[in-house]
Scaffold this motif. Structure first.
Motif, mmCIF file in Angstrom:
data_model
loop_
_atom_site.group_PDB
_atom_site.id
_atom_site.type_symbol
_atom_site.label_atom_id
_atom_site.label_comp_id
_atom_site.label_asym_id
_atom_site.label_seq_id
_atom_site.Cartn_x
_atom_site.Cartn_y
_atom_site.Cartn_z
ATOM 1 N N ASN A 27 0.851 -1.191 0.000
ATOM 2 C CA ASN A 27 0.000 0.000 0.000
ATOM 3 C C ASN A 27 0.890 1.246 0.000
ATOM 4 O OD1 ASN A 27 -1.775 2.152 0.629
ATOM 5 N ND2 ASN A 27 -3.157 0.757 1.695
ATOM 6 N N GLY A 53 -6.183 2.703 -6.729
ATOM 7 C CA GLY A 53 -6.147 3.967 -6.005
ATOM 8 C C GLY A 53 -7.089 4.038 -4.825
ATOM 9 N N VAL A 54 -7.642 2.912 -4.396
ATOM 10 C CA VAL A 54 -8.627 2.904 -3.302
ATOM 11 C C VAL A 54 -8.198 1.885 -2.255
ATOM 12 C CG1 VAL A 54 -11.029 2.488 -2.676
ATOM 13 C CG2 VAL A 54 -10.484 3.552 -4.875
ATOM 14 N N ASP A 55 -8.352 2.261 -0.988
ATOM 15 C CA ASP A 55 -8.147 1.313 0.113
ATOM 16 C C ASP A 55 -9.098 1.678 1.241
ATOM 17 O OD1 ASP A 55 -6.995 3.424 1.630
ATOM 18 O OD2 ASP A 55 -5.036 3.018 0.749
ATOM 19 N N TYR A 68 -3.026 8.562 8.264
ATOM 20 C CA TYR A 68 -3.803 7.426 7.778
ATOM 21 C C TYR A 68 -3.808 6.359 8.859
ATOM 22 C CZ TYR A 68 -3.138 9.714 3.272
ATOM 23 O OH TYR A 68 -3.117 10.624 2.248
ATOM 24 N N HIS A 70 -4.598 -1.995 -1.389
ATOM 25 C CA HIS A 70 -4.731 -0.780 -2.201
ATOM 26 C C HIS A 70 -4.900 -1.193 -3.663
ATOM 27 C CE1 HIS A 70 -4.192 3.588 -2.747
ATOM 28 N NE2 HIS A 70 -3.573 3.271 -3.883
ATOM 29 N N LYS A 71 -6.100 -1.005 -4.185
ATOM 30 C CA LYS A 71 -6.395 -1.399 -5.564
ATOM 31 C C LYS A 71 -7.049 -0.246 -6.300
ATOM 32 C CE LYS A 71 -7.045 -6.311 -4.497
ATOM 33 N NZ LYS A 71 -8.004 -7.465 -4.553
ATOM 34 N N ARG A 98 0.212 4.236 0.567
ATOM 35 C CA ARG A 98 -0.137 5.230 1.600
ATOM 36 C C ARG A 98 0.353 4.810 2.982
ATOM 37 N NH1 ARG A 98 -5.759 7.949 1.681
ATOM 38 N NH2 ARG A 98 -6.585 5.886 2.220
#
Length: 695
Positions: free
Chosen positions: A43, A75-77, A90, A72-73, A45
């Motif tokens: 990830n 751009g989303v997690d 985060y 994280h796929k 982030r």
């Protein structure tokens, strides 16, 4: 009760209503742990070191769900975002093993206490590419010191009123998430670093959950507190592999007991208190050119935000945390030196630091250091006041406080409160009965009288030396003496905050805030004599005061001295300095006027005239006041006489006949006083301290 609720009998025989039977503790499989570890590594982030990711993976117990959140796929997690000032944090939110969380960062709620555990300041961590990570570093001398800090924080937290939530946790579990950040504990003796999660919010919940888990009905409250602290120490000292192995063993044991025997009290304690909802900081948006303390400051800001808006600390705890952060901010801005930061932390100064401090202040502070290398407490207070009231520092410090606390403005008297919690560090433990009173006096202005904000420089020397220079008109010496004596008087609760009740019950003749009183008090010769006696008497390792009120158990008191600096007899002992005496020394005329008005008002309210006793008391006050004025006139004439016969053409007392007339009047008055002399009283004891330990 609902259909799913159950009743269970506790160890003391009371019946507990449990809304539902807790679920068995989850036992993560090695494959699932590996999947979570990979998801966190991949990830972008999440900016933790590989070792921190390894440690973080072993903390959580609801692993499959967290793997989905951490992945994280496109751009989303599933990471949450917390904003701490300008820094975005985060967080990964899940269920943790409560025994895996430590208190190595301390508990700011305890920072104002006389026995507050001392924790090293955390610093940021940078990877091999120079990027700041979302984890902190804390440096200790040895693993034993780190363990002692962890245990002390847990122990003192549990001792605080309202901090024990164990009854609620036993019935409902830990319902509100705690918050933690990954830390690296490094040791000066070369021991292997300890990597784990340290709480920065929810310490009371975590400690209470531990109390539920280790409960033993056969031990005392003190012993139970010791067991909780030892549990935190053991878990901190254990390796992450040992912690995971212990959790798996306990989960298997109590899950089997639940299935085999149903819900018992021992099983309930583990199922309710072992799982703790956790928000773990795993990432942070930190610019490459950001200051190295960005993450520590963000974590501190997050603490302030939680406890100011949700679960407020006491005023002193909030002030202590803000004050320490303020000094760190000034240090990072280059407005104060490392030597000053060490002074504020009450650390011993090395010879090099003393030399650097001497050059910075243009003062030879070497003589102010004790045998342990620390600046003597009253002089330490003076240096803190002097440095933090310099214009550039003062303006920036106020700006930081407004930002940190969300204040619209910070008045000078409120600013003094932040200095007060830094100043009382050396004597908090010795003066527990008066420390809270002193802090309220500091929040009312403390020793920050108007001369303190002007361009002045501390004068070093003995109290007598300072008083002599002040008598000669040295304003720097006057201000120095006022700050030293004012700090001592507030520390021992002789000088307290301005309240109308003090006037109403006759403790003081009129209202004045501490800084206003100190300014007028130090401007009089009598006040400076008293200030010298106060500074000479102050003891930072004993409880002092007036022997009444909050300081009734005082080990020493301050003697009231006359205008020549001599203790005033009071029966068989000497008169003790009270707060009202400071007002009288600061402004004798106003004191007399206010006392007269108050007596007249009381008599009028009672619907009667003054009694003969009250009138005689007023006459004595008026007589002393008149004699004092006469003495001042004679002193002025003596000063004028030095200019006779040049440039004065006439002697200040006129002719010898006029002088004889005045002298005869004084002798006549003396004869009259003999006629009204009261019966003899016992002579005062030989020792000045004859009555200092009276309570």
């Amino acid at each position: 009760m609902s259909s799913a609720s159950v009743q269970i009998t506790s160890e003391d025989g009371s019946v507990l209503d449990i809304e539902r039977v807790p679920e068995p503790l989850p036992i993560p499989e090695a494959k699932a742990l590996g999947a979570l570890r990979r998801a966190m590594r991949d990830n972008p982030r999440i900016n933790l070191s590989l070792e921190a990711i390894e440690a973080a993976t072993g903390i959580f117990i609801d692993v499959p769900r967290l793997t989905l959140l951490a992945a994280h796929k496109d751009g989303v997690d599933g990471l949450g975002t917390l904003y701490a000032g300008a820094t975005a944090l985060y967080v990964l939110e899940g269920v943790a093993d409560g025994a895996s969380l430590s208190t190595a960062l301390g508990n700011p709620r305890l920072s104002h206490l006389v026995n507050a555990p001392s924790t090293p300041a955390p610093t940021g961590v940078v990877d091999s590419f120079g990027r700041q990570l979302a984890q902190l570093r804390v440096d200790f001398a040895t693993p034993a010191e780190a363990r002692a800090v962890v245990e002390a924080v847990a122990r003192e937290t549990l001792r605080q009123e309202g901090a024990d939530y164990s009854d609620s946790i036993l019935s409902h579990g830990v319902m509100t998430p705690v918050e933690a950040v990954m830390i690296e504990a490094h040791y000066a003796d070369g021991s292997e670093p300890t990597i784990g999660a340290s709480l920065y919010d929810g310490i009371s919940r975590s400690v209470s959950a531990c109390r539920v888990r280790v409960h033993n009905p056969a031990v005392t409250t003190a012993e139970m507190t010791r067991l909780v602290a030892a549990s935190f120490g053991d878990n901190f000292a254990a390796s992450r592999t040992a912690r995971r192995r212990r959790y798996t063993r306990d989960a298997e044991q109590y899950n089997a007991a639940l299935e085999r025997d149903g819900l018992s009290m021992a099983t309930l304690r583990q199922l309710q208190a072992r799982r703790v909802p956790l928000r773990l900081v795993v990432g942070a948006v930190i610019p490459e050119d950001a200051a190295p303390d960005t993450l520590p400051a963000a974590i501190a800001t997050a603490q302030s935000a939680r406890h100011i808006s949700v679960n407020p600390w006491g005023d002193a705890a909030q002030d202590a945390m803000t004050a320490r952060r303020m000094v760190g901010h000034l240090l990072n801005r280059g407005l104060v030196s490392q030597e000053f930061a060490a002074l504020v932390a009450d650390e011993a100064l090395t010879a090099q630091q003393v030399q650097a401090f001497t050059q910075e202040l243009d003062l030879d502070i070497g003589d102010l250091c004790g045998t342990d290398g620390r600046i003597m407490p009253l002089w330490r207070a003076l240096l803190i006041v002097h440095i933090l009231t310099r214009p550039q520092i003062f303006v920036e410090a106020k700006r930081f406080i407004r930002s940190d606390r969300g204040f619209g403005q910070v008045r000078d008297e409120r600013y003094a409160g932040f200095l007060g919690v830094l100043i009382d560090v050396p004597w908090r433990a010795a003066k527990p009965g008066t420390t809270d009173v002193a802090r309220r006096a500091w929040r009312n202005g403390g020793a920050l009288s108007s001369p303190v904000f002007r361009d002045w420089k501390p004068v070093l020397g003995s109290p007598e030396h300072l008083r002599r220079k002040a008598d000669a008109g040295d304003l720097n010496a006057t201000t120095t003496l006022a700050v030293l004596a004012g700090t001592a008087l507030m520390a021992d609760a002789v000088l307290t905050r301005d309240t109308g009740s003090k006037v109403d019950d006759g403790r003081v003749p009129y209202r004045a805030t501490p800084p206003v009183l100190l300014a007028s008090w130090a401007a009089t010769a009598h006040g400076r004599r008293q200030a010298q006696a106060v500074v000479e008497t102050f003891d930072p390792v004993k409880a002092g005061g007036t022997g009444e009120g909050r300081s009734v158990q005082a080990d020493y008191t301050y003697l009231y001295v006359d205008a020549e600096g001599r203790p005033v007899p009071d029966g068989a002992a000497f008169q003790i300095l009270l707060e009202g005496d400071l007002f009288e020394q600061a402004d004798p005329e106003r004191t007399v006027d206010e006392q007269r008005k108050r007596r007249a008002a009381r008599a009028e309210a009672a619907g009667r005239t003054q009694s003969r006793e009250e009138r005689n008391e007023q006459r004595r006050i008026d007589l002393l006041h008149t004699l004092g004025q006469a003495a001042d006139v004679v002193k002025n004439l003596i000063i004028e006489a030095t200019d006779f016969p040049h440039p004065l053409k006439e002697h200040p007392m006129g002719s010898r006949a006029e002088w004889r007339k005045v002298r005869e009047a004084v002798r006549t008055l003396e004869d009259l006083l003999i006629d009204v002399r009261p019966p003899a009283e016992p002579e005062p004891g030989q020792s000045e301290d004859a009555d200092r330990r009276e309570t």
